[in-house]
Scaffold this active site. Sequence first.
Site, PDB file in Angstrom:
ATOM      1  N   ASP A 129       0.857  -1.183   0.000  1.00  0.00           N
ATOM      2  CA  ASP A 129       0.000   0.000   0.000  1.00  0.00           C
ATOM      3  C   ASP A 129       0.896   1.237   0.000  1.00  0.00           C
ATOM      4  O   ASP A 129       1.904   1.297   0.714  1.00  0.00           O
ATOM      5  CB  ASP A 129      -0.887  -0.004   1.248  1.00  0.00           C
ATOM      6  CG  ASP A 129      -1.855   1.162   1.273  1.00  0.00           C
ATOM      7  OD1 ASP A 129      -2.975   1.001   0.768  1.00  0.00           O
ATOM      8  OD2 ASP A 129      -1.480   2.228   1.812  1.00  0.00           O
ATOM      9  N   ASN A 181      -1.953  13.166  -2.925  1.00  0.00           N
ATOM     10  CA  ASN A 181      -3.022  13.679  -3.783  1.00  0.00           C
ATOM     11  C   ASN A 181      -3.383  15.112  -3.410  1.00  0.00           C
ATOM     12  O   ASN A 181      -3.590  15.969  -4.275  1.00  0.00           O
ATOM     13  CB  ASN A 181      -4.267  12.787  -3.667  1.00  0.00           C
ATOM     14  CG  ASN A 181      -4.336  11.741  -4.764  1.00  0.00           C
ATOM     15  OD1 ASN A 181      -3.637  11.829  -5.760  1.00  0.00           O
ATOM     16  ND2 ASN A 181      -5.177  10.746  -4.577  1.00  0.00           N
ATOM     17  N   ASP A 195      -2.726   9.968 -10.182  1.00  0.00           N
ATOM     18  CA  ASP A 195      -2.893   8.936 -11.207  1.00  0.00           C
ATOM     19  C   ASP A 195      -1.554   8.617 -11.883  1.00  0.00           C
ATOM     20  O   ASP A 195      -1.266   7.459 -12.205  1.00  0.00           O
ATOM     21  CB  ASP A 195      -3.909   9.392 -12.257  1.00  0.00           C
ATOM     22  CG  ASP A 195      -5.347   9.316 -11.754  1.00  0.00           C
ATOM     23  OD1 ASP A 195      -5.570   8.702 -10.687  1.00  0.00           O
ATOM     24  OD2 ASP A 195      -6.232   9.861 -12.429  1.00  0.00           O
ATOM     25  N   GLU A 236      -4.880   2.570  -3.871  1.00  0.00           N
ATOM     26  CA  GLU A 236      -3.417   2.554  -3.916  1.00  0.00           C
ATOM     27  C   GLU A 236      -2.855   1.254  -3.375  1.00  0.00           C
ATOM     28  O   GLU A 236      -1.685   1.178  -2.992  1.00  0.00           O
ATOM     29  CB  GLU A 236      -2.843   3.747  -3.140  1.00  0.00           C
ATOM     30  CG  GLU A 236      -3.084   3.740  -1.651  1.00  0.00           C
ATOM     31  CD  GLU A 236      -4.419   4.356  -1.230  1.00  0.00           C
ATOM     32  OE1 GLU A 236      -4.515   4.773  -0.071  1.00  0.00           O
ATOM     33  OE2 GLU A 236      -5.351   4.419  -2.050  1.00  0.00           O
TER      34      GLU A 236
END
Length: 355
Positions: free
Chosen positions: A222, A230, A239, A265
């Site tokens: 992860d 983000n 992305d 993720e």
Amino acid sequence: MVECDGCKTSTLETQVKGLQDLIEVAKAVVSTLDLDTVLQAILSSAMGLVETPAGSIALYFESKRELSLHAHHGLSSEFVKMERWSMTPGGLSEQVLKAGEIFFVEDTEKTPFFNNPIAIKEGIRSLVCVPLTYQGRMVGILYLNDFVARSFDHDKVNLLSILASFAAMAINNATLHKRTKVLAITDSLTGLHNHRYFKHFFKQEMGRARRYHKPFSVIMLDVDNFKDYNDSFGHATGDDLLRLLGGLILQTVRGVDVAFRYGGEEFIVLLPETKLENALLAAERLRKAIEGGTAKHLVGTATRGVTVSIGVASYPDNADNMDELFNIVDSLLYRAKRCGKNKIYHQESLLLPTT
């Protein structure tokens, strides 16, 4: 000259047989999307039509100017083991490609451009080469071989052309079908397999491991602080990060390992026939590759790359069934995140990252 009734009957019987073969080939084309099955049926019919003891069908990849063997009959194991070859400048296949029409060679020993050492060693003395074109694009070549010099009945060219059309259509249909199947199990952002395929493959490989008493490992990772990433750089950059991670994972794992985007993720790598100690080594390679690779390629992440937390578990060391194995690796992953991140957990032992 008057044609005898017997000759007329023989010609008619040959034509009827040819049409019957075409009908059987047409049935094969529409009944299955398995490319090799259809091509083998077409090859058999073409060999019967021209009465040759051997033949093959190769697919053509224009971007690489390569041919790949997909169906064959009557050829030696030594000959067919060369499954892929490049188009030789001035060679027979290139001439077929340029001409775009059926090519006859009645005696290879009297044909200057026929200098393929493997075909010469095979003893091929005469052959017919049929280009397989779909919508003006060559997708393959049908080869019909004989081991003696001979002439061919050019009147059968029309039937060969129809067979070639069926073959080209089959190649196109099977390619589209395969592409659709791949898209259905692929995550469009990362290029890894998707969650849906993970469930299918995990069950399949777990069953195989139990049936054959083989080890089987799972790596779950992860991205650390992905929400902060983000928020700092925007979802488009997020992305880009996930897309980069997909590429780094594929570059790092072995060819026999299978990688998935589990969701968000989170990523999973399944390692068939792999013991825990080897899975830990693979996990450490992934951790380093991701930290180093993201630092090198991403803009705006200061001087260090993005890190990942990783859980690793194996059958039969850690669990005896699929659900238990997944739950263990999932809990190990989140234990690694709670204990400082950028770490690998396996059971109670913590592997510290190399500095």
